[in-house]
Motif scaffolding. Structure first.
Motif, mmCIF file in Angstrom:
data_model
loop_
_atom_site.group_PDB
_atom_site.id
_atom_site.type_symbol
_atom_site.label_atom_id
_atom_site.label_comp_id
_atom_site.label_asym_id
_atom_site.label_seq_id
_atom_site.Cartn_x
_atom_site.Cartn_y
_atom_site.Cartn_z
ATOM 1 N N LEU B 209 0.939 -1.200 0.095
ATOM 2 C CA LEU B 209 0.066 0.142 0.041
ATOM 3 C C LEU B 209 0.853 1.215 -0.010
ATOM 4 O O LEU B 209 1.716 1.402 0.714
ATOM 5 N N ASP B 210 0.615 2.199 -0.754
ATOM 6 C CA ASP B 210 1.140 3.461 -1.003
ATOM 7 C C ASP B 210 0.255 4.302 0.087
ATOM 8 O O ASP B 210 -0.720 4.720 -0.215
ATOM 9 N N GLY B 211 0.941 4.447 1.125
ATOM 10 C CA GLY B 211 0.143 5.250 2.285
ATOM 11 C C GLY B 211 0.376 6.844 2.366
ATOM 12 O O GLY B 211 0.131 7.351 3.522
ATOM 13 N N ALA B 212 1.020 7.381 1.531
ATOM 14 C CA ALA B 212 1.646 8.649 1.635
ATOM 15 C C ALA B 212 0.490 9.719 2.055
ATOM 16 O O ALA B 212 0.740 10.360 2.766
ATOM 17 N N GLN B 213 -0.558 9.590 1.469
ATOM 18 C CA GLN B 213 -1.891 10.282 1.570
ATOM 19 C C GLN B 213 -2.643 9.842 3.074
ATOM 20 O O GLN B 213 -3.395 10.626 3.273
ATOM 21 N N ALA B 214 -2.470 8.771 3.207
ATOM 22 C CA ALA B 214 -3.539 8.033 4.182
ATOM 23 C C ALA B 214 -2.863 8.349 5.707
ATOM 24 O O ALA B 214 -3.533 8.638 6.605
ATOM 25 N N VAL B 215 -1.533 8.182 5.800
ATOM 26 C CA VAL B 215 -1.044 8.139 7.197
ATOM 27 C C VAL B 215 -1.224 9.673 7.894
ATOM 28 O O VAL B 215 -1.565 9.443 9.040
ATOM 29 N N PRO B 216 -1.149 10.684 7.081
ATOM 30 C CA PRO B 216 -1.611 11.802 7.789
ATOM 31 C C PRO B 216 -2.710 12.281 8.543
ATOM 32 O O PRO B 216 -3.201 13.290 9.098
ATOM 33 N N HIS B 217 -3.808 11.481 7.799
ATOM 34 C CA HIS B 217 -5.177 11.903 7.957
ATOM 35 C C HIS B 217 -6.050 10.753 8.551
ATOM 36 O O HIS B 217 -7.250 11.139 8.558
ATOM 37 N N SER B 218 -5.428 9.435 9.084
ATOM 38 C CA SER B 218 -6.448 8.711 9.591
ATOM 39 C C SER B 218 -5.590 7.497 10.308
ATOM 40 O O SER B 218 -4.342 7.873 10.298
ATOM 41 N N ILE B 219 -6.280 6.899 11.059
ATOM 42 C CA ILE B 219 -5.522 5.841 11.671
ATOM 43 C C ILE B 219 -4.963 4.729 10.749
ATOM 44 O O ILE B 219 -5.982 4.079 10.046
ATOM 45 N N VAL B 220 -3.764 4.415 10.934
ATOM 46 C CA VAL B 220 -3.636 3.236 9.981
ATOM 47 C C VAL B 220 -2.696 2.175 10.974
ATOM 48 O O VAL B 220 -1.774 2.648 11.856
ATOM 49 N N ASP B 221 -3.297 0.968 10.752
ATOM 50 C CA ASP B 221 -2.905 -0.210 11.557
ATOM 51 C C ASP B 221 -2.404 -1.429 10.596
ATOM 52 O O ASP B 221 -3.377 -2.015 10.061
ATOM 53 N N VAL B 222 -1.191 -1.601 10.424
ATOM 54 C CA VAL B 222 -0.851 -2.563 9.347
ATOM 55 C C VAL B 222 -1.107 -3.819 9.691
ATOM 56 O O VAL B 222 -1.378 -4.480 8.826
ATOM 57 N N GLN B 223 -1.367 -4.113 11.056
ATOM 58 C CA GLN B 223 -1.728 -5.404 11.242
ATOM 59 C C GLN B 223 -3.132 -5.696 11.261
ATOM 60 O O GLN B 223 -3.649 -6.722 10.435
ATOM 61 N N ALA B 224 -4.003 -4.504 11.375
ATOM 62 C CA ALA B 224 -5.408 -5.057 11.128
ATOM 63 C C ALA B 224 -5.721 -5.233 9.422
ATOM 64 O O ALA B 224 -6.604 -5.555 9.091
ATOM 65 N N LEU B 225 -4.657 -4.017 8.782
ATOM 66 C CA LEU B 225 -4.881 -4.037 7.234
ATOM 67 C C LEU B 225 -4.370 -5.456 6.837
ATOM 68 O O LEU B 225 -5.003 -5.664 5.726
ATOM 69 N N ASP B 226 -3.543 -5.905 7.372
ATOM 70 C CA ASP B 226 -2.911 -7.303 7.061
ATOM 71 C C ASP B 226 -2.078 -7.090 5.634
ATOM 72 O O ASP B 226 -2.161 -8.094 4.642
ATOM 73 N N CYS B 227 -1.466 -5.925 5.199
ATOM 74 C CA CYS B 227 -0.757 -5.867 4.171
ATOM 75 C C CYS B 227 0.434 -6.339 4.252
ATOM 76 O O CYS B 227 1.080 -6.431 5.611
ATOM 77 N N ASP B 228 1.383 -6.241 3.678
ATOM 78 C CA ASP B 228 2.739 -6.739 3.460
ATOM 79 C C ASP B 228 3.615 -5.886 3.332
ATOM 80 O O ASP B 228 4.715 -5.968 4.021
ATOM 81 N N PHE B 229 3.480 -4.676 2.583
ATOM 82 C CA PHE B 229 4.350 -3.594 2.689
ATOM 83 C C PHE B 229 3.468 -2.243 2.713
ATOM 84 O O PHE B 229 2.294 -2.359 2.301
ATOM 85 N N TYR B 230 4.030 -1.250 3.436
ATOM 86 C CA TYR B 230 3.170 -0.037 3.657
ATOM 87 C C TYR B 230 4.181 1.014 3.464
ATOM 88 O O TYR B 230 5.251 0.974 4.427
ATOM 89 N N CYS B 231 3.998 1.765 2.687
ATOM 90 C CA CYS B 231 4.909 3.051 2.570
ATOM 91 C C CYS B 231 4.358 4.428 2.701
ATOM 92 O O CYS B 231 3.286 4.703 2.291
#
Lengths: 148, 416
Positions: B209-231
């Motif tokens: 996941l390209d999280g450049a725009q998401a991380v500043p504006h929402s709660i990001v939980d990589v375990q809940a998302l179950d993604c393999d890479f988060y940037c």
């Protein structure tokens, strides 16, 4: 910075009603210009009579400055020789980029309206794109030119 | 017009106090108070971040992981402490999964070259969507060129949403990686990545996941998302430029070869054989951006101090107000109308090129992005050469949206 200096009446008019807008077919030469920063794209067509530009047209899309500049260019270069066009380009370029450049309406005609652009450095490329594209056409270059 | 569209009032969000934390918001631009509506390109920094960086250089700086002397120890503690702050922020299992990089772009390139390249065979496929930023397109094109793999693109709808039915048709036995934006930078669409990830997991396909725009504006939980890479990048979340994070699932990172060689990423070197360092340092060759990591952590603590849920709620109010006010301007077309959006409003105006909008707004002190937003395929899809984009952050106000609207009305009078 005064917006009225950038968007002078001549510029606004040539943006709303661009002159010599459309394709020249057949054309002796044409070239594509692209400004990747703002997405301006235009094609300049010329028909030559020996060394002289008999006809110039353009088409494309862009901001008010690039469209008006291209429109003014097609009017200004008609009937001029290649050498005269180069001279005119140098003068326009100086007016666009040098704060102390002399703006001589008797030589520049309506192109003098572009002199406000120099107060807006981010917009110089918009005004000069059509000129670079015309040069490319005159050089018979077919590869797209860019202002980058 | 403004009377018809009431400003919501956020009683529990003291934006005036927050604005005092951001020194740059006092700037005058062209004689007018700055209205900064370009946070999706890069956010501004609170004093806490600026001071954390200053303080580090004034009191603690030395190289990390090197010396036994006190400053080197302090610098190392601060640098590794920042990694723990990042881990907590995105709820990774371990700091071994937090790789410092230059930013989102470098994170994606790292995965393309170190994860995908050794794995890809001719005919394999990388799956992305049509709303990606160039940073989530070009690294995959490069690795496809190197390996003979193919890039497949999930189409988007006229509202700017990724077509899930098309995704289900496109994902298949040759798909080796799904790479998606979490939030679109050009359109603001919040991609329902959970659905996409769930389907990919059924097929055992890893997801970036390209999280450049998401991380500043929402709660990001990589375990809940179950993604393999988060940037993501620090500079879009009130941190410094030049640093960002690649989160990677530990088992995948372990199996990946280093992508740059040098100091810090090794345990021992002889001319015959080099033993690489453990995670996360295996991927951090050379002296890192120590001050950047410390500044990023200070930014995260600042955001956590306000609370990501409150930030998201307030920004949503700003978005709804901006959407209503801009929609009321004749000839204005909003590009990206998904019901699930972050606080980004991309738009065009009839007869006025976005570049002219940008200049006119700037003379009014209003900073917006104009152009293709590093998403040329998105512009092509909507058949526009460019858009103007107002991107809102928790330090913006309803009054600033009114200033934007007034400046747009001015543009309309001048050129429309």
């Amino acid at each position: 910075m005064d917006l009225k200096d950038l968007y002078r009446d001549v510029i606004v008019d040539h943006n709303r009603h661009p002159r010599n807008f459309g394709k020249l077919d057949p054309a002796d030469a044409h070239a594509d210009g692209f400004n990747p920063l703002c997405g301006d794209r235009l094609t300049v067509y010329v028909n030559l009579d020996g060394e002289n530009i008999e006809e110039a047209k353009f088409e494309g899309s862009g901001c008010a400055i690039s469209v008006a500049s291209a429109s003014l260019l097609t009017e200004a270069v008609k009937g001029k020789s290649r050498a005269e066009v180069r001279e005119l380009f140098d003068e326009v370029h100086a007016v666009l980029t040098q704060h102390d450049a002399n703006v001589d309406p008797s030589r520049l005609g309506k192109l003098a309206a572009l002199s406000g652009v120099r107060e807006f450095p981010a917009r110089v490329k918009c005004a000069s794109l059509c000129w670079h594209t015309l040069n490319a056409a005159l050089d018979r270059a077919t590869a797209p030119v860019t202002t980058e | 017009m403004s009377a018809a569209i009431g400003r919501p009032r956020s009683v529990d969000f003291d934006v005036a106090r927050i604005r005092r934390d951001f020194p740059i918001l006092n700037e005058q631009v062209n004689g007018k108070p700055l209205v900064y509506l370009d946070s999706a390109a890069s956010s501004q920094r609170p004093r806490a971040v600026i001071e954390a960086i200053d303080n580090y250089y004034e009191h603690d700086h030395a190289n990390v992981h090197r010396g036994v002397h006190t400053l080197s120890q302090r610098a190392t503690d601060a640098y590794e402490g920042a990694r723990e702050t990042v881990r907590g922020f995105i709820n990774a299992r371990s700091t071994r999964e937090i790789i410092y990089v230059r930013g989102t772009t470098e994170a994606i390139n790292l995965v393309a070259q170190s994860y995908a390249r050794p794995l890809l065979q001719p005919g394999d496929e990388i799956l992305i969507s049509a709303l990606e930023h160039h940073a989530n397109i070009v690294p995959w094109q490069i690795v496809c060129g190197q390996t003979g793999a193919q890039l497949k693109v999930i189409p988007i709808s006229q509202t700017g949403e990724v077509d899930f039915a098309a995704f289900e048709r496109l994902i298949g036995p040759r798909t080796r990686l799904l790479a998606l934006a979490h939030i679109s930078n050009a359109l603001g669409t919040i991609v329902p990545v959970e659905r996409f990830i769930a389907r990919a997991k059924e097929l055992k396909i890893p997801v970036l996941l390209d999280g450049a725009q998401a991380v500043p504006h929402s709660i990001v939980d990589v375990q809940a998302l179950d993604c393999d890479f988060y940037c993501f990048s620090a500079h879009k979340m009130v941190g410094p430029t030049g640093i960002g994070v690649l989160y990677g699932r530990e088992s995948l990172l372990e199996a990946m070869p280093p992508w740059q060689g040098g100091g810090d990423m090794i345990l021992s070197v002889t001319f015959e054989k080099t033993t690489y360092n453990q995670l996360p340092w295996k991927f951090e060759a050379g002296t890192p951006d120590i001050a950047g990591a410390i500044g990023m952590a200070a930014g995260i603590r600042y955001l956590q101090g306000i609370g990501m849920e409150r930030i998201a709620a307030y920004e949503h109010e700003l978005l709804e107000y901006a959407t209503a006010r801009l929609s009321a301007i004749p000839g204005l077309r909003i590009i990206g109308t998904s019901p699930h959006k972050a606080a980004v409003v991309s738009f065009t105006m009839a007869g006025i090129h976005p570049h002219d909008i940008g200049t006119i707004l700037d003379t009014e002190g209003v900073a917006v992005r104009t152009g293709h937003h590093c998403a040329m395929p998105v512009m092509d899809f909507f058949k526009v050469p460019a858009t103007a984009r107002a991107s809102l952050s928790f330090y913006n106000t309803f009054e600033e949206i009114d200033r934007l609207v007034a400046a747009l009305e001015h543009a309309r009078k001048l050129l429309g």
